[in-house]
Design a protein around this motif. Structure first.
Motif, PDB file in Angstrom:
ATOM      1  N   ARG A  14      -6.988  -2.037  10.804  1.00 19.64           N
ATOM      2  CA  ARG A  14      -6.802  -1.627   9.419  1.00 19.64           C
ATOM      3  C   ARG A  14      -6.910  -0.105   9.323  1.00 19.64           C
ATOM      4  NH1 ARG A  14      -7.699  -5.627   5.487  1.00 19.64           N
ATOM      5  NH2 ARG A  14      -8.874  -4.216   4.143  1.00 19.64           N
ATOM      6  N   GLU A  24      -2.364  -2.761   7.438  1.00 21.77           N
ATOM      7  CA  GLU A  24      -3.047  -3.713   8.319  1.00 21.77           C
ATOM      8  C   GLU A  24      -2.066  -4.329   9.299  1.00 21.77           C
ATOM      9  OE1 GLU A  24      -5.698  -7.834   8.208  1.00 21.77           O
ATOM     10  OE2 GLU A  24      -5.165  -6.809   6.335  1.00 21.77           O
ATOM     11  N   ALA A  50      -0.940  -7.166  11.393  1.00 19.45           N
ATOM     12  CA  ALA A  50      -1.161  -8.612  11.420  1.00 19.45           C
ATOM     13  C   ALA A  50      -1.047  -9.079  12.865  1.00 19.45           C
ATOM     14  CB  ALA A  50      -0.147  -9.311  10.517  1.00 19.45           C
ATOM     15  N   TRP A  95       3.267  -5.976   9.741  1.00 16.16           N
ATOM     16  CA  TRP A  95       2.215  -5.197   9.074  1.00 16.16           C
ATOM     17  C   TRP A  95       2.145  -5.602   7.612  1.00 16.16           C
ATOM     18  CZ3 TRP A  95      -0.690  -0.927  11.075  1.00 16.16           C
ATOM     19  CH2 TRP A  95      -0.448  -0.662  12.428  1.00 16.16           C
ATOM     20  N   LYS A  96       0.927  -5.624   7.072  1.00 12.87           N
ATOM     21  CA  LYS A  96       0.718  -5.877   5.645  1.00 12.87           C
ATOM     22  C   LYS A  96       0.274  -4.579   4.981  1.00 12.87           C
ATOM     23  CE  LYS A  96      -2.296  -9.167   5.922  1.00 12.87           C
ATOM     24  NZ  LYS A  96      -3.239 -10.218   5.484  1.00 12.87           N
ATOM     25  N   VAL A  97       0.768  -4.356   3.781  1.00  6.95           N
ATOM     26  CA  VAL A  97       0.406  -3.161   3.020  1.00  6.95           C
ATOM     27  C   VAL A  97      -0.217  -3.608   1.705  1.00  6.95           C
ATOM     28  CG1 VAL A  97       1.233  -1.028   1.975  1.00  6.95           C
ATOM     29  CG2 VAL A  97       2.347  -1.909   4.028  1.00  6.95           C
ATOM     30  N   THR A  98      -1.454  -3.181   1.464  1.00  6.79           N
ATOM     31  CA  THR A  98      -2.117  -3.487   0.201  1.00  6.79           C
ATOM     32  C   THR A  98      -2.290  -2.205  -0.606  1.00  6.79           C
ATOM     33  OG1 THR A  98      -4.290  -3.283   1.255  1.00  6.79           O
ATOM     34  CG2 THR A  98      -3.343  -5.482   1.121  1.00  6.79           C
ATOM     35  N   ASP A  99      -2.357  -2.345  -1.919  1.00  6.64           N
ATOM     36  CA  ASP A  99      -2.502  -1.179  -2.780  1.00  6.64           C
ATOM     37  C   ASP A  99      -3.974  -0.822  -2.942  1.00  6.64           C
ATOM     38  OD1 ASP A  99      -3.548  -3.003  -4.608  1.00  6.64           O
ATOM     39  OD2 ASP A  99      -1.722  -3.091  -5.813  1.00  6.64           O
ATOM     40  N   GLU A 102      -1.801  -7.320  -2.088  1.00  2.94           N
ATOM     41  CA  GLU A 102      -0.722  -7.137  -1.109  1.00  2.94           C
ATOM     42  C   GLU A 102       0.575  -6.762  -1.825  1.00  2.94           C
ATOM     43  OE1 GLU A 102       1.630  -9.675   2.328  1.00  2.94           O
ATOM     44  OE2 GLU A 102      -0.483 -10.118   1.938  1.00  2.94           O
ATOM     45  N   THR A 149       5.162  -6.551   2.995  1.00  2.00           N
ATOM     46  CA  THR A 149       5.006  -6.923   4.392  1.00  2.00           C
ATOM     47  C   THR A 149       6.157  -6.298   5.168  1.00  2.00           C
ATOM     48  OG1 THR A 149       3.960  -9.036   3.864  1.00  2.00           O
ATOM     49  CG2 THR A 149       4.949  -8.825   6.048  1.00  2.00           C
TER      50      THR A 149
END
Length: 202
Positions: A81, A96, A98, A108-112, A117, A120
């Motif tokens: 992360r 992040e 995955a 990859w995951k992108v969160t605000d 989320e 992706t």
């Protein structure tokens, strides 16, 4: 730097070849690959760093930082992360890796900033992803021209792309045109584009 500098949907990400650091230049695009003004970010990544800390600057002299990517830990256990923050340390979001989904196709995951989320990023072609992993075991395999492109998905639909241009240095076009509501902070999108090139082997 004004937030308007990042108020674009398409960007060209250019690697600048240097011996000790990875440097990148990010330029907004109009139609095709025509620049829509000058560069909006200059990026510095130290090679062989124990803990990633990638800085984004408004100018080539690196006098004004605009945001950064920073690893949460030295060792990647499971999914790594990376926090994306402004110069004051305020969160813009998190990148992040995955790990489980990336065994065959990098994801990859992108969160605000609120932890939701947003996007992706998934390697587009499964056969090409497998081929790219195979050539890692071949001497000089990194010189083989295997496409390395990502689709950016939001709520299950493709809203953007990161496409690599085949040249001696790394060169990408980040296209977020499908994010009509601009749910993804463009700074976070640019951080993702840099991360997909620099953090893959971490």
């Amino acid at each position: 730097m004004s937030a308007d500098a990042f108020a674009h949907d398409r960007f060209l990400v250019d690697q600048l070849v240097r011996p000790i650091v990875n440097l990148y230049q990010v330029t907004p695009l109009a139609a095709g690959e025509v620049p829509a003004g000058g560069p909006v970010a200059y990026v510095r990544q130290k090679r062989m760093a124990i803990k990633e800390d990638i800085r984004f600057f408004a100018d080539e002299n690196e006098s004004q930082e605009v945001f950064r990517i920073k690893a949460r830990s030295v060792f990647d256990i499971g999914g790594a992360r990376y926090d994306v923050t402004d110069p004051n340390g305020t969160s813009l979001g998190v990148l992040e890796h995955a790990f489980g989904k990336s065994l065959f196709r990098s994801t990859w995951k992108v969160t605000d900033a609120d932890g939701g989320e947003v996007v992706t990023a998934q390697e587009r072609s499964l056969p090409m992803a497998i081929a790219r992993r195979v050539v890692d075991f071949v001497p000089y395999g990194e010189w083989l021209p295997i496409p390395y492109n990502f689709d950016l998905l939001m709520d299950g639909r493709v809203v953007g792309h990161l496409n690599r241009k085949f040249q001696l240095r790394d060169r990408y076009v980040l296209d977020l045109s499908g994010d009509h509501e601009r749910r993804l902070d463009r700074r976070l999108g640019i951080a993702l584009a840099i991360g997909l090139d620099t953090l893959q082997n971490r």
